[in-house]
Write a protein that holds these residues in place. Structure first.
Motif, PDB file in Angstrom:
ATOM      1  N   SER A  19       0.817  -1.207   0.000  1.00 35.52           N
ATOM      2  CA  SER A  19       0.000   0.000   0.000  1.00 35.52           C
ATOM      3  C   SER A  19       0.858   1.267   0.000  1.00 35.52           C
ATOM      4  O   SER A  19       0.514   2.256  -0.643  1.00 35.52           O
ATOM      5  CB  SER A  19      -0.941  -0.023   1.210  1.00 35.52           C
ATOM      6  OG  SER A  19      -1.926   0.962   1.090  1.00 35.52           O
ATOM      7  N   VAL A  86     -10.870  -1.620   5.470  1.00 37.22           N
ATOM      8  CA  VAL A  86      -9.981  -1.775   4.306  1.00 37.22           C
ATOM      9  C   VAL A  86     -10.742  -2.418   3.152  1.00 37.22           C
ATOM     10  O   VAL A  86     -10.681  -1.951   2.009  1.00 37.22           O
ATOM     11  CB  VAL A  86      -8.737  -2.620   4.664  1.00 37.22           C
ATOM     12  CG1 VAL A  86      -8.012  -3.091   3.413  1.00 37.22           C
ATOM     13  CG2 VAL A  86      -7.794  -1.847   5.571  1.00 37.22           C
ATOM     14  N   TRP A  87     -11.471  -3.490   3.448  1.00 39.55           N
ATOM     15  CA  TRP A  87     -12.203  -4.201   2.402  1.00 39.55           C
ATOM     16  C   TRP A  87     -13.312  -3.337   1.809  1.00 39.55           C
ATOM     17  O   TRP A  87     -13.524  -3.339   0.592  1.00 39.55           O
ATOM     18  CB  TRP A  87     -12.749  -5.528   2.937  1.00 39.55           C
ATOM     19  CG  TRP A  87     -11.704  -6.605   2.945  1.00 39.55           C
ATOM     20  CD1 TRP A  87     -10.590  -6.659   3.730  1.00 39.55           C
ATOM     21  CD2 TRP A  87     -11.656  -7.760   2.119  1.00 39.55           C
ATOM     22  NE1 TRP A  87      -9.860  -7.786   3.445  1.00 39.55           N
ATOM     23  CE2 TRP A  87     -10.491  -8.482   2.456  1.00 39.55           C
ATOM     24  CE3 TRP A  87     -12.492  -8.271   1.141  1.00 39.55           C
ATOM     25  CZ2 TRP A  87     -10.140  -9.668   1.847  1.00 39.55           C
ATOM     26  CZ3 TRP A  87     -12.140  -9.464   0.523  1.00 39.55           C
ATOM     27  CH2 TRP A  87     -10.971 -10.144   0.873  1.00 39.55           C
ATOM     28  N   LEU A  89     -13.378   0.014   1.673  1.00 44.87           N
ATOM     29  CA  LEU A  89     -12.706   1.006   0.832  1.00 44.87           C
ATOM     30  C   LEU A  89     -12.246   0.401  -0.486  1.00 44.87           C
ATOM     31  O   LEU A  89     -12.397   0.998  -1.550  1.00 44.87           O
ATOM     32  CB  LEU A  89     -11.492   1.585   1.563  1.00 44.87           C
ATOM     33  CG  LEU A  89     -11.702   2.794   2.443  1.00 44.87           C
ATOM     34  CD1 LEU A  89     -10.414   3.167   3.148  1.00 44.87           C
ATOM     35  CD2 LEU A  89     -12.213   3.967   1.649  1.00 44.87           C
ATOM     36  N   THR A  90     -11.679  -0.788  -0.395  1.00 43.45           N
ATOM     37  CA  THR A  90     -11.139  -1.433  -1.587  1.00 43.45           C
ATOM     38  C   THR A  90     -12.242  -1.765  -2.595  1.00 43.45           C
ATOM     39  O   THR A  90     -12.159  -1.371  -3.764  1.00 43.45           O
ATOM     40  CB  THR A  90     -10.375  -2.720  -1.206  1.00 43.45           C
ATOM     41  OG1 THR A  90      -9.302  -2.369  -0.338  1.00 43.45           O
ATOM     42  CG2 THR A  90      -9.839  -3.430  -2.444  1.00 43.45           C
ATOM     43  N   ASN A 117      -6.548   5.472  -0.956  1.00 41.39           N
ATOM     44  CA  ASN A 117      -5.488   4.529  -0.599  1.00 41.39           C
ATOM     45  C   ASN A 117      -4.721   5.011   0.623  1.00 41.39           C
ATOM     46  O   ASN A 117      -4.275   4.194   1.433  1.00 41.39           O
ATOM     47  CB  ASN A 117      -4.534   4.293  -1.768  1.00 41.39           C
ATOM     48  CG  ASN A 117      -3.550   3.198  -1.449  1.00 41.39           C
ATOM     49  OD1 ASN A 117      -3.913   2.033  -1.323  1.00 41.39           O
ATOM     50  ND2 ASN A 117      -2.285   3.567  -1.274  1.00 41.39           N
ATOM     51  N   ARG A 120      -6.784   3.881   3.385  1.00 41.35           N
ATOM     52  CA  ARG A 120      -6.655   2.423   3.488  1.00 41.35           C
ATOM     53  C   ARG A 120      -5.322   2.042   4.135  1.00 41.35           C
ATOM     54  O   ARG A 120      -5.272   1.158   5.001  1.00 41.35           O
ATOM     55  CB  ARG A 120      -6.787   1.810   2.083  1.00 41.35           C
ATOM     56  CG  ARG A 120      -6.713   0.318   2.039  1.00 41.35           C
ATOM     57  CD  ARG A 120      -7.082  -0.219   0.689  1.00 41.35           C
ATOM     58  NE  ARG A 120      -6.196   0.228  -0.380  1.00 41.35           N
ATOM     59  CZ  ARG A 120      -6.256  -0.202  -1.623  1.00 41.35           C
ATOM     60  NH1 ARG A 120      -7.170  -1.108  -1.967  1.00 41.35           N
ATOM     61  NH2 ARG A 120      -5.442   0.235  -2.548  1.00 41.35           N
ATOM     62  N   TRP A 124      -4.738  -0.116   7.578  1.00 39.68           N
ATOM     63  CA  TRP A 124      -3.864  -1.290   7.688  1.00 39.68           C
ATOM     64  C   TRP A 124      -2.804  -1.080   8.783  1.00 39.68           C
ATOM     65  O   TRP A 124      -2.520  -1.980   9.560  1.00 39.68           O
ATOM     66  CB  TRP A 124      -3.182  -1.602   6.365  1.00 39.68           C
ATOM     67  CG  TRP A 124      -3.824  -2.697   5.581  1.00 39.68           C
ATOM     68  CD1 TRP A 124      -4.265  -3.909   6.049  1.00 39.68           C
ATOM     69  CD2 TRP A 124      -4.081  -2.710   4.177  1.00 39.68           C
ATOM     70  NE1 TRP A 124      -4.782  -4.656   5.027  1.00 39.68           N
ATOM     71  CE2 TRP A 124      -4.684  -3.947   3.856  1.00 39.68           C
ATOM     72  CE3 TRP A 124      -3.865  -1.807   3.152  1.00 39.68           C
ATOM     73  CZ2 TRP A 124      -5.053  -4.303   2.577  1.00 39.68           C
ATOM     74  CZ3 TRP A 124      -4.240  -2.155   1.867  1.00 39.68           C
ATOM     75  CH2 TRP A 124      -4.829  -3.391   1.595  1.00 39.68           C
TER      76      TRP A 124
END
Length: 134
Positions: A19, A86-87, A89-90, A117, A120, A124
């Protein structure tokens, strides 16, 4: 040694590293207006990244779920919450922008993807700090 915990740490660290590279090198390079054949490059990039990132993200998700199942502590639940962010956003925000960029080049969309990102990456990193220090 708990294998789920170790897999979770390793996959989390790998995704932080990827990332960060994406944040400071890959996505900013998408803004270059002299980029020839951007659409075909972008499609190739997303296909190749999928084979690198998908197994790591699935490992992180499955190990997170195992940790919560084995020990539903506040630490693992909060860690899983950050992973869910995270998921979301992804797959709800960043992937649709990638789909758009596969057919249209837009600096505005690239800049939005860089901001998303960054968030994100923060999630993480926060997840990692939580599983290490809490």
């Amino acid at each position: 040694m708990d294998i789920a915990f170790e897999l979770n740490k390793i996959s989390n660290l790998l995704m932080i590293g990827i990332s960060i590279l994406v944040q400071f090198i890959i996505y900013p390079s998408f803004k270059n207006p002299d980029f020839k054949n951007f659409n075909s490059f972008h499609l190739s990039y997303t296909n190749k990244m999928f084979y690198i990132v998908a197994p790591i993200m699935l490992t992180e998700l499955s190990s997170s779920l195992i940790l919560v199942y084995k020990n539903p502590s506040k630490t693992y639940l909060i860690s899983l919450f950050f992973l869910m962010l995270v998921w979301v956003l992804t797959f709800l925000f960043i992937v649709p922008i990638h789909k758009f960029l596969s057919t249209n080049h837009s600096i505005k969309k690239v800049e939005k993807m860089i901001r998303l990102n960054g968030l994100r990456t923060f999630f993480w990193f926060s997840k990692y700090l939580i599983i290490i220090f809490c």
